[in-house]
Enzyme design. Structure first.
Site, PDB file in Angstrom:
ATOM      1  N   ASP A  13       0.811  -1.214   0.000  1.00 15.20           N
ATOM      2  CA  ASP A  13       0.000   0.000   0.000  1.00 15.20           C
ATOM      3  C   ASP A  13       0.845   1.266   0.000  1.00 15.20           C
ATOM      4  OD1 ASP A  13      -1.999  -1.833   0.161  1.00 15.20           O
ATOM      5  OD2 ASP A  13      -2.951  -1.013   1.945  1.00 15.20           O
ATOM      6  N   ARG A  93      -0.297   3.038  16.473  1.00 13.52           N
ATOM      7  CA  ARG A  93      -0.694   4.129  15.580  1.00 13.52           C
ATOM      8  C   ARG A  93      -0.480   5.515  16.170  1.00 13.52           C
ATOM      9  NH1 ARG A  93       0.504   0.485  12.266  1.00 13.52           N
ATOM     10  NH2 ARG A  93      -1.145  -0.344  10.895  1.00 13.52           N
ATOM     11  N   ASP A 122      -7.522   1.970  11.169  1.00 19.60           N
ATOM     12  CA  ASP A 122      -6.292   2.755  11.186  1.00 19.60           C
ATOM     13  C   ASP A 122      -6.498   4.185  10.712  1.00 19.60           C
ATOM     14  OD1 ASP A 122      -4.629   0.914  12.348  1.00 19.60           O
ATOM     15  OD2 ASP A 122      -3.920   0.067  10.461  1.00 19.60           O
ATOM     16  N   SER A 178      -3.000  -9.294   3.732  1.00 18.92           N
ATOM     17  CA  SER A 178      -2.161  -8.197   4.195  1.00 18.92           C
ATOM     18  C   SER A 178      -1.625  -8.505   5.587  1.00 18.92           C
ATOM     19  CB  SER A 178      -2.990  -6.907   4.221  1.00 18.92           C
ATOM     20  OG  SER A 178      -2.249  -5.851   4.799  1.00 18.92           O
TER      21      SER A 178
END
Length: 405
Positions: A13, A93, A122, A178
């Site tokens: 990504d 994050r 996210d 992923s």
């Protein structure tokens, strides 16, 4: 040229995003936030970013800070989202956002770019953290932009783009799930994992744990020492925060500890399926809970347990840099003061048994708890205690009888 900072992992990504941002006319500063990712070649990732065209590519090492100031308070809270997930991705994050915004300030960038989709959690965590830290930053989420989705409607198109640009990535059309990793865990989602009839544990190539079936046929003992609820040593050896996590990852991983497969409720409202491995944190949560059973009194433990799901939700949703979290972190720091001591566990093929718990602050009194004769507890005292406890029920029964006839 517009300057932006891109949270860059080197995966499919963000590699596509880097190329696309250059096509859109941005000067891109790629930031790889080092969270102790166990399976990644950092210099190769930086070299990839430079080859794609990043104006700068840098590594920001936040391993110690992330363990000490983010993950360990989470362990003190015993925070588990929906009772299962140890929040390995979630807790990373806010510090990724913090590191990227620090770079943005250095290079004079007004834009912060991330590769999270418009479906996932996210995007919430990155944006809520970034705007709480700098209300003047503009967050760019290409997956929420129609022109980006028209160019890349799915992962197959992204993989084709990388092949066209000679950008090496792990993902393939044949195996398109992923993964996201840091020192706390590796998460796996998407692709074939979206089919709930597929055995996720058999599909995934785990990077931190062996299968319990392949783990050693003998138990392995591990002791963890805590000071005020914070782990400080493993097997008697004092270690740094990241050192503790890495050591427990090794021990837990080789014994098949810490794999889960779950369907969870995302912040945006949909359900999703994730497979996670988190060996060190699983061991740490277990040991910490066992030590607390000695050192925290009943009412404080139960209060913490009532609040823990809310703390887990706040972390999962992305509200780390908010006033309520500040207050909750202050509370848990105070509540954990007596949680000092050592716990010894026995690990065997994905399971953990408690061997011993010791603490100088232990509230366990064998003289009171013993079922043998003697001791310091007067059982006659329970008579008055229970008469007082039953008083409201006795009064209510006179008005509203609960027995027929």
């Amino acid at each position: 040229m517009k300057k932006c900072v891109l949270a860059y992992s080197g995966g499919l990504d963000t590699s596509v995003l880097l190329g696309w941002l250059l096509d859109e006319g941005y000067e891109v500063h790629a930031v790889y936030v080092d969270l102790g990712q166990p399976c990644e070649d950092r210099e190769a990732i930086m070299e990839k970013a430079r080859k794609i065209g990043a104006a700068t590519a840098r590594i920001v090492d936040v391993q110690e800070e992330c363990c000490r100031d983010f993950a360990f308070p989470m362990v003190q809270w015993q925070a588990k989202y929906e009772g299962i997930y140890l929040l390995g991705t979630s807790i990373a994050r806010p510090i990724i956002s913090k590191a990227c915004l620090q770079v943005a300030k250095e290079v004079g960038a007004k834009y912060f770019v991330h590769g999270a989709t418009g479906k996932g959690n996210d995007q919430c965590r990155f944006q809520l953290a970034a705007e709480a830290l700098d209300p003047n930053i503009t967050v760019i989420a290409p997956w929420r932009m129609e022109k980006f989705r028209e160019r890349f409607p799915g992962r197959s198109e992204m993989i084709a783009y990388c092949q066209e640009k000679n950008i090496p990535v792990k993902a393939s059309v044949a195996k398109p799930y992923s993964s996201d990793e840091n020192c706390f865990h590796i998460s796996y989602e998407a692709g074939k994992l979206e089919d709930l009839t597929v055995n996720g544990v058999e599909l995934v190539d785990f990077g931190m744990t062996v299968s319990p079936k392949e783990a050693p046929d003998a138990t392995e003992e591990v002791s963890i020492t805590f000071e005020s609820g914070v782990p400080v040593a493993v097997n008697g050896e004092k270690l740094s925060p990241i050192g503790i996590i890495k050591k427990l990852n090794e021990i837990g991983g080789r014994n098949g500890v810490g794999r889960i497969d779950m369907v969870e409720n995302r912040f945006v409202g949909m359900k999703s399926r994730g497979v996670y491995e988190s060996p060190g944190m699983t061991v740490l949560y277990t040991a910490h809970r066992q030590l607390e059973s000695l050192c925290l009194d009943r009412d404080l433990t139960h209060l913490r347990d009532r609040l823990a799901p809310e703390v887990a939700e706040m972390i999962y949703y992305g509200f780390w840099y908010h006033a309520k979290m500040d207050a909750l972190l202050s509370f848990i720091k105070t509540a954990q003061r007596p949680v000092t001591g050592e716990v010894k566990l026995a690990l065997y093929k994905g399971n953990m048994d408690v061997i011993s718990r010791t603490s100088p602050n232990s509230l366990y009194d064998e003289g009171i708890a013993t079922m043998e004769g003697g001791g310091s507890y007067n059982q006659t005292d329970a008579e008055g205690f229970l008469r007082i406890q039953s008083l409201p029920g006795r009064v209510q029964a006179r008005i509203t009888p609960r027995m027929d006839g």
